[in-house]
Design a protein around this motif. Sequence first.
Motif, short mmCIF file in Angstrom:
data_model
loop_
_atom_site.label_atom_id
_atom_site.label_comp_id
_atom_site.label_asym_id
_atom_site.label_seq_id
_atom_site.Cartn_x
_atom_site.Cartn_y
_atom_site.Cartn_z
N ARG A 15 47.65 50.72 97.28
CA ARG A 15 47.29 49.76 96.22
C ARG A 15 45.85 49.99 95.80
O ARG A 15 45.02 50.43 96.60
N ILE A 16 45.55 49.66 94.56
CA ILE A 16 44.17 49.71 94.10
C ILE A 16 43.37 48.65 94.86
O ILE A 16 43.80 47.50 94.94
N PRO A 17 42.21 49.01 95.40
CA PRO A 17 41.44 48.05 96.20
C PRO A 17 40.62 47.07 95.36
O PRO A 17 39.49 46.73 95.69
N TYR A 18 41.18 46.62 94.26
CA TYR A 18 40.51 45.64 93.41
C TYR A 18 41.56 45.01 92.52
O TYR A 18 42.46 45.71 92.08
N PRO A 19 41.53 43.72 92.24
CA PRO A 19 40.55 42.72 92.64
C PRO A 19 40.65 42.38 94.13
O PRO A 19 41.67 42.61 94.76
N LEU A 20 39.59 41.81 94.63
CA LEU A 20 39.49 41.52 96.06
C LEU A 20 40.20 40.21 96.39
O LEU A 20 39.58 39.20 96.68
N ASP A 24 43.83 43.62 102.76
CA ASP A 24 43.83 45.09 102.74
C ASP A 24 42.96 45.63 101.61
O ASP A 24 42.27 46.64 101.78
N LYS A 25 42.94 44.96 100.47
CA LYS A 25 42.10 45.38 99.36
C LYS A 25 40.62 45.18 99.69
O LYS A 25 39.79 46.04 99.40
N LEU A 26 40.33 44.05 100.30
CA LEU A 26 38.95 43.74 100.68
C LEU A 26 38.43 44.77 101.68
O LEU A 26 37.31 45.30 101.52
N ARG A 27 39.22 45.07 102.68
CA ARG A 27 38.84 46.04 103.70
C ARG A 27 38.63 47.42 103.08
O ARG A 27 37.62 48.09 103.33
N CYS A 49 49.61 47.73 87.66
CA CYS A 49 49.00 46.91 86.61
C CYS A 49 47.85 47.67 85.96
O CYS A 49 46.85 47.96 86.62
N LYS A 50 47.98 47.99 84.69
CA LYS A 50 46.94 48.73 83.97
C LYS A 50 45.61 47.97 83.93
O LYS A 50 44.55 48.57 83.98
N GLU A 51 45.68 46.65 83.83
CA GLU A 51 44.46 45.84 83.78
C GLU A 51 43.64 46.00 85.07
O GLU A 51 42.42 46.10 85.02
N ASN A 52 44.32 46.04 86.21
CA ASN A 52 43.61 46.23 87.49
C ASN A 52 42.95 47.60 87.55
O ASN A 52 41.91 47.75 88.18
N GLU A 53 43.55 48.59 86.91
CA GLU A 53 42.96 49.93 86.89
C GLU A 53 41.60 49.90 86.20
O GLU A 53 40.63 50.48 86.69
N LYS A 54 41.52 49.22 85.07
CA LYS A 54 40.26 49.14 84.31
C LYS A 54 39.20 48.39 85.12
O LYS A 54 38.05 48.82 85.19
N GLN A 55 39.59 47.29 85.75
CA GLN A 55 38.66 46.51 86.56
C GLN A 55 38.17 47.32 87.75
O GLN A 55 36.99 47.29 88.10
N ALA A 56 39.08 48.05 88.38
CA ALA A 56 38.72 48.86 89.55
C ALA A 56 37.76 49.98 89.18
O ALA A 56 36.84 50.29 89.94
N GLN A 57 37.98 50.59 88.02
CA GLN A 57 37.07 51.66 87.60
C GLN A 57 35.65 51.15 87.43
O GLN A 57 34.69 51.83 87.79
N ILE A 58 35.51 49.92 86.93
CA ILE A 58 34.19 49.32 86.79
C ILE A 58 33.61 48.97 88.16
O ILE A 58 32.46 49.31 88.46
N ALA A 59 34.40 48.31 89.01
CA ALA A 59 33.92 47.86 90.31
C ALA A 59 33.62 49.00 91.27
O ALA A 59 32.70 48.91 92.08
N LEU A 60 34.41 50.08 91.20
CA LEU A 60 34.25 51.19 92.13
C LEU A 60 33.49 52.37 91.55
O LEU A 60 33.27 53.37 92.24
N GLY A 61 33.08 52.26 90.30
CA GLY A 61 32.43 53.37 89.61
C GLY A 61 31.20 53.90 90.30
O GLY A 61 30.93 55.10 90.27
N ASP A 62 30.43 53.03 90.93
CA ASP A 62 29.22 53.47 91.63
C ASP A 62 29.51 54.10 92.98
O ASP A 62 28.64 54.72 93.57
N HIS A 63 30.73 53.94 93.48
CA HIS A 63 31.06 54.39 94.83
C HIS A 63 32.00 55.59 94.87
O HIS A 63 32.09 56.26 95.89
#
Length: 97
Positions: A15-20, A24-27, A49-63
């Motif tokens: 699963r995409i690790p976002y939103p938290l 398992d996503k938080l970890r 969910c395509k929306e979660n993909e966009k959010q995850a790219q923003i949240a994980l972009g620095d990592h």
Amino acid sequence: MNNSVKPKLAVLLSRIPYPLEKGDKLRAFHQIRHLSKDYDIHLCAISDCKENEKQAQIALGDHCSEMLFVHVPLIHKIIGVLQSFFSGKTSSNRAFL
């Protein structure tokens, strides 16, 4: 680490690790955040969910230096779970086939 290139690390998730919103996503999110200090993270995760993909790219972009989300529609997972009753395989196994 010194000025050398960071070693690459592939992270594969079901699963995409976002939103938290779940443990398992938080970890996974915090493990990626921590590991990105010493490794060049390449994330591959299953998405429904395509929306979660966009959010995850923003949240994980620095990592993560690279992110690949394999979109598996929820209806396909449901059909796979239903097929598991007749195939003799576990429902979690069939959900991702």
